[in-house]
Design an enzyme around this catalytic site. Structure first.
Site, mmCIF file in Angstrom:
data_model
loop_
_atom_site.group_PDB
_atom_site.id
_atom_site.type_symbol
_atom_site.label_atom_id
_atom_site.label_comp_id
_atom_site.label_asym_id
_atom_site.label_seq_id
_atom_site.Cartn_x
_atom_site.Cartn_y
_atom_site.Cartn_z
ATOM 1 C CG ASN A 40 -1.871 1.185 1.243
ATOM 2 O OD1 ASN A 40 -2.481 1.483 0.221
ATOM 3 N ND2 ASN A 40 -2.003 1.861 2.363
ATOM 4 C CG HIS A 87 -0.785 6.198 4.779
ATOM 5 N ND1 HIS A 87 -2.164 6.259 4.763
ATOM 6 C CD2 HIS A 87 -0.386 7.006 5.792
ATOM 7 C CE1 HIS A 87 -2.573 7.060 5.740
ATOM 8 N NE2 HIS A 87 -1.509 7.523 6.367
ATOM 9 C CB SER A 105 5.027 5.458 4.212
ATOM 10 O OG SER A 105 5.375 6.534 5.056
ATOM 11 C CG ASP A 145 -2.871 3.553 6.953
ATOM 12 O OD1 ASP A 145 -2.892 2.948 5.874
ATOM 13 O OD2 ASP A 145 -3.681 4.456 7.235
#
Length: 217
Positions: free
Chosen positions: A108, A110, A137, A146
């Site tokens: 992912n 973020h 990030s 997260d």
């Protein structure tokens, strides 16, 4: 052998476009097997079609629980047997079972310098906190929102006149640089993940990952 990837989106798909562009330029050795969205009108689907990438729409509103939706999503992903699942603006909180299934195989991006500002509205929160810098990030996905192991971060200065919108534009530019880079490291087998830890070129990365600079490749 090219790294096989499935990309999940909910919106414009600008990070998806960055991956497509890098791949077409020969800078990123990946094959995007499919782009899956939970929003029928996500512009990223049009980007995928333009690049001759198969697409699929799965409406989360058709399912009564997160578990049911995630189960259907997992089936759609696993049909392609990808090496990596890439979340590119996929706006869904994922269930623990789903994240466990793809442990070490799902990334992912973020918009904050994790562990700061998990969740939403990160740009405004950084401004309100009088931060000097803000950033983005790339991390592996874990069951906690997260909170997965960070691979790489990039930062930009917060100017006096910055708004959430202007800061967002700065961050998007950084995203389009470091997301393909992290995936490149995986495709080149330079990046390894085990038990919540990340190693690059056999060196253990700090909890905040490696900080991007222009000499990285």
């Amino acid at each position: 052998m090219s790294l096989s990837v499935v990309v999940l989106i909910s919106g414009s798909g600008s990070n998806l476009q960055a991956l497509i562009d890098q791949s077409l330029k020969g800078k990123l050795d990946i094959t995007i097997k499919a782009v899956i969205s939970n929003k029928a009108d996500a512009f990223g689907l049009a980007r995928a079609v333009q690049a001759n990438v198969p697409t699929k729409f799965i409406n989360h509103k058709d399912f009564s629980t997160r578990e049911e939706f995630d189960s259907e999503l997992q089936k759609a992903i696993d049909q392609h047997q990808p090496d990596l699942v890439v979340l590119a603006g996929f706006m869904r909180i994922l269930t623990e079972g789903f994240t466990r299934h793809y442990d070490g195989k799902m990334l992912n991006i973020h918009p904050s310098l994790l562990p700061k500002y998990k969740g939403l509205n990160t740009h405004q929160r950084a401004i309100d906190a009088n931060e000097n810098e803000h950033g983005v990030s790339v991390h592996f996905v874990s069951a906690e929102l997260d909170a997965g192991a960070v691979i790489i971060q990039a930062a930009t200065e917060i100017a006096e006149n910055d708004t959430a919108d202007s800061l967002s534009k700065k961050i998007h530019t950084l995203e389009h640089t470091i997301y393909p880079l992290a995936i490149k490291w995986i495709s080149e087998k330079r990046l390894a993940y085990a038990s919540g830890k990340v190693m690059l070129d056999s060196e253990l990365l700090p909890e905040t990952g490696i900080r991007y600079h222009q000499d990285l490749n």
